[in-house]
Design a protein around this motif. Structure first.
Motif, PDB file in Angstrom:
ATOM      1  N   TYR A  64      18.483 -21.562 -43.712  1.00 18.82           N
ATOM      2  CA  TYR A  64      17.405 -21.530 -42.784  1.00 18.82           C
ATOM      3  C   TYR A  64      17.715 -20.594 -41.717  1.00 18.82           C
ATOM      4  O   TYR A  64      18.829 -20.679 -41.265  1.00 18.82           O
ATOM      5  N   SER A  65      16.820 -19.828 -41.322  1.00 15.38           N
ATOM      6  CA  SER A  65      17.082 -18.638 -40.447  1.00 15.38           C
ATOM      7  C   SER A  65      16.234 -19.103 -39.172  1.00 15.38           C
ATOM      8  O   SER A  65      16.428 -18.468 -38.349  1.00 15.38           O
ATOM      9  N   ALA A  66      15.355 -19.916 -39.166  1.00 14.95           N
ATOM     10  CA  ALA A  66      14.537 -20.255 -37.731  1.00 14.95           C
ATOM     11  C   ALA A  66      14.082 -21.859 -38.076  1.00 14.95           C
ATOM     12  O   ALA A  66      13.846 -22.411 -39.252  1.00 14.95           O
ATOM     13  N   ALA A  67      13.896 -22.498 -36.906  1.00 12.51           N
ATOM     14  CA  ALA A  67      13.397 -23.590 -36.733  1.00 12.51           C
ATOM     15  C   ALA A  67      11.846 -23.761 -37.125  1.00 12.51           C
ATOM     16  O   ALA A  67      11.006 -23.081 -36.605  1.00 12.51           O
ATOM     17  N   PRO A  68      11.414 -24.746 -37.814  1.00 16.39           N
ATOM     18  CA  PRO A  68       9.930 -24.918 -38.113  1.00 16.39           C
ATOM     19  C   PRO A  68       9.212 -25.451 -36.921  1.00 16.39           C
ATOM     20  O   PRO A  68       9.769 -25.941 -35.820  1.00 16.39           O
ATOM     21  N   ALA A  69       7.962 -25.425 -36.906  1.00 16.02           N
ATOM     22  CA  ALA A  69       7.010 -25.767 -35.668  1.00 16.02           C
ATOM     23  C   ALA A  69       7.400 -27.333 -35.766  1.00 16.02           C
ATOM     24  O   ALA A  69       6.805 -28.238 -36.578  1.00 16.02           O
ATOM     25  N   ARG A 176      21.566 -33.663 -41.440  1.00 23.89           N
ATOM     26  CA  ARG A 176      21.953 -32.252 -41.822  1.00 23.89           C
ATOM     27  C   ARG A 176      21.457 -31.838 -42.902  1.00 23.89           C
ATOM     28  O   ARG A 176      21.523 -32.367 -43.858  1.00 23.89           O
ATOM     29  N   ALA A 177      20.731 -30.654 -42.909  1.00 19.69           N
ATOM     30  CA  ALA A 177      20.492 -30.174 -44.197  1.00 19.69           C
ATOM     31  C   ALA A 177      20.918 -28.498 -44.410  1.00 19.69           C
ATOM     32  O   ALA A 177      20.222 -27.822 -43.255  1.00 19.69           O
ATOM     33  N   ALA A 178      21.856 -28.481 -45.055  1.00 19.24           N
ATOM     34  CA  ALA A 178      22.684 -26.770 -45.052  1.00 19.24           C
ATOM     35  C   ALA A 178      22.923 -26.569 -43.728  1.00 19.24           C
ATOM     36  O   ALA A 178      23.696 -27.288 -42.853  1.00 19.24           O
ATOM     37  N   ASN A 179      22.343 -25.620 -43.077  1.00 18.44           N
ATOM     38  CA  ASN A 179      22.882 -25.080 -41.494  1.00 18.44           C
ATOM     39  C   ASN A 179      21.780 -25.538 -40.670  1.00 18.44           C
ATOM     40  O   ASN A 179      22.139 -25.131 -39.449  1.00 18.44           O
ATOM     41  N   ALA A 180      21.165 -26.551 -40.872  1.00 15.96           N
ATOM     42  CA  ALA A 180      20.272 -27.009 -39.961  1.00 15.96           C
ATOM     43  C   ALA A 180      20.340 -28.461 -39.500  1.00 15.96           C
ATOM     44  O   ALA A 180      20.771 -29.179 -40.347  1.00 15.96           O
ATOM     45  N   LEU A 217      11.246 -29.122 -42.836  1.00 11.33           N
ATOM     46  CA  LEU A 217      12.230 -28.172 -43.003  1.00 11.33           C
ATOM     47  C   LEU A 217      12.354 -27.422 -44.210  1.00 11.33           C
ATOM     48  O   LEU A 217      12.397 -26.194 -44.425  1.00 11.33           O
ATOM     49  N   GLU A 218      12.507 -28.358 -45.097  1.00 13.22           N
ATOM     50  CA  GLU A 218      12.585 -27.721 -46.444  1.00 13.22           C
ATOM     51  C   GLU A 218      11.455 -27.147 -46.992  1.00 13.22           C
ATOM     52  O   GLU A 218      11.788 -25.905 -47.530  1.00 13.22           O
ATOM     53  N   SER A 219      10.439 -27.511 -46.690  1.00 16.20           N
ATOM     54  CA  SER A 219       9.192 -26.831 -47.268  1.00 16.20           C
ATOM     55  C   SER A 219       8.874 -25.510 -46.734  1.00 16.20           C
ATOM     56  O   SER A 219       8.152 -24.643 -47.119  1.00 16.20           O
ATOM     57  N   ASP A 220       9.478 -25.354 -45.234  1.00 14.67           N
ATOM     58  CA  ASP A 220       9.459 -23.972 -44.607  1.00 14.67           C
ATOM     59  C   ASP A 220      10.355 -23.246 -45.069  1.00 14.67           C
ATOM     60  O   ASP A 220      10.581 -21.943 -44.204  1.00 14.67           O
ATOM     61  N   LYS A 221      11.354 -23.403 -45.799  1.00 18.32           N
ATOM     62  CA  LYS A 221      12.491 -22.717 -46.190  1.00 18.32           C
ATOM     63  C   LYS A 221      12.217 -21.325 -46.767  1.00 18.32           C
ATOM     64  O   LYS A 221      12.803 -20.360 -46.435  1.00 18.32           O
ATOM     65  N   GLY A 222      11.163 -21.345 -47.454  1.00 26.48           N
ATOM     66  CA  GLY A 222      10.714 -20.001 -47.897  1.00 26.48           C
ATOM     67  C   GLY A 222       9.844 -19.180 -47.294  1.00 26.48           C
ATOM     68  O   GLY A 222       9.442 -17.830 -47.496  1.00 26.48           O
TER      69      GLY A 222
END
Length: 222
Positions: A64-69, A176-180, A217-222
């Motif tokens: 993940y490179s950015a936080a979702p809304a 925690r999910a990966a780096n988030a 978060l996971e759906s916003d990964k792509g």
């Protein structure tokens, strides 16, 4: 309806000015403050068989490179259920870096029942950094237990506080999910009975919001 004195802690939560001030403190020194990352120096490698132009392999891959809304991370019907009377759009708290840290809040006093829900995201540089931060959060908590099947690891805890004979019960879920990291805070009080909602009610509500926030978060990964 008669005027009811709110406990000092809850009065602060109902005050937008104090909420924003508290949010600013939380971003700099609170539970979601970014930890000091230890300097990492990769072990020296023999270069006798490597070309001087070979590409570097030291870059850490981040899921993940950015936080979702955050205000869109929980379904409207869930907000209506957990925070009756709240505006389902929520209110995002100002952040110094919206790519890495974002928080949305919902709160409402309906009749005598008060509810508050926070959904927070923090994106870190690596899975290891997120894991260390996750473990640091757990060190500050007492009681509670793991939440199976939520992210890579998750933990929930519920606490009861009493101020001026008014009870407030608060549940916190950290995942925690990966780096988030995803953090949910959910609490409530009844100002007529001065009692708080049951442990099961608060815990299940916090976990439900956490599952939806992690899924967002996971759906916003792509």
């Amino acid at each position: 309806m008669r005027s009811l004195p709110l406990p000092l802690a809850l009065t602060a939560r109902l005050s937008p000015v104090v909420v924003l001030a508290a949010a600013g403190w939380a971003l700099s020194s609170g539970p979601f403050a970014a930890p000091q990352a230890a300097e990492h120096k990769p072990a020296e490698e023999k270069t006798e068989n490597r070309s001087a132009s070979a590409p570097s392999t030291s870059t850490v891959s981040k899921a993940y490179s950015a936080a979702p809304a955050p205000c869109e991370s929980v379904a409207k019907k869930t907000i209506e259920s957990l925070v009756p009377g709240a505006k389902t759009a929520g209110k995002e708290i100002p952040s110094t870096d919206t790519e890495l840290r974002r928080t949305c809040s919902w709160n409402a006093l309906k009749g005598y029942d008060y509810r508050w829900l926070d959904v927070s995201y923090e994106v870190m540089e690596s899975d290891d950094a997120a894991q260390k931060s996750y473990e640091a959060h757990l060190d500050k908590k007492s009681g509670g237990g793991p939440v199976p099947g939520l992210g890579d690891s998750a933990y929930s805890v519920v606490n009861l506080t009493t101020e001026d004979k008014q009870q407030t019960r608060e549940g916190v879920v950290i995942a925690r999910a990966a780096n988030a990291l995803v953090m949910i805070t959910y609490n409530g009080s009844d100002f007529e009975s001065k009692k708080a909602p049951g442990t099961d009610t608060i815990n299940k509500g916090a976990i439900k919001a956490a599952k939806e926030a992690v899924a967002a978060l996971e759906s916003d990964k792509g």
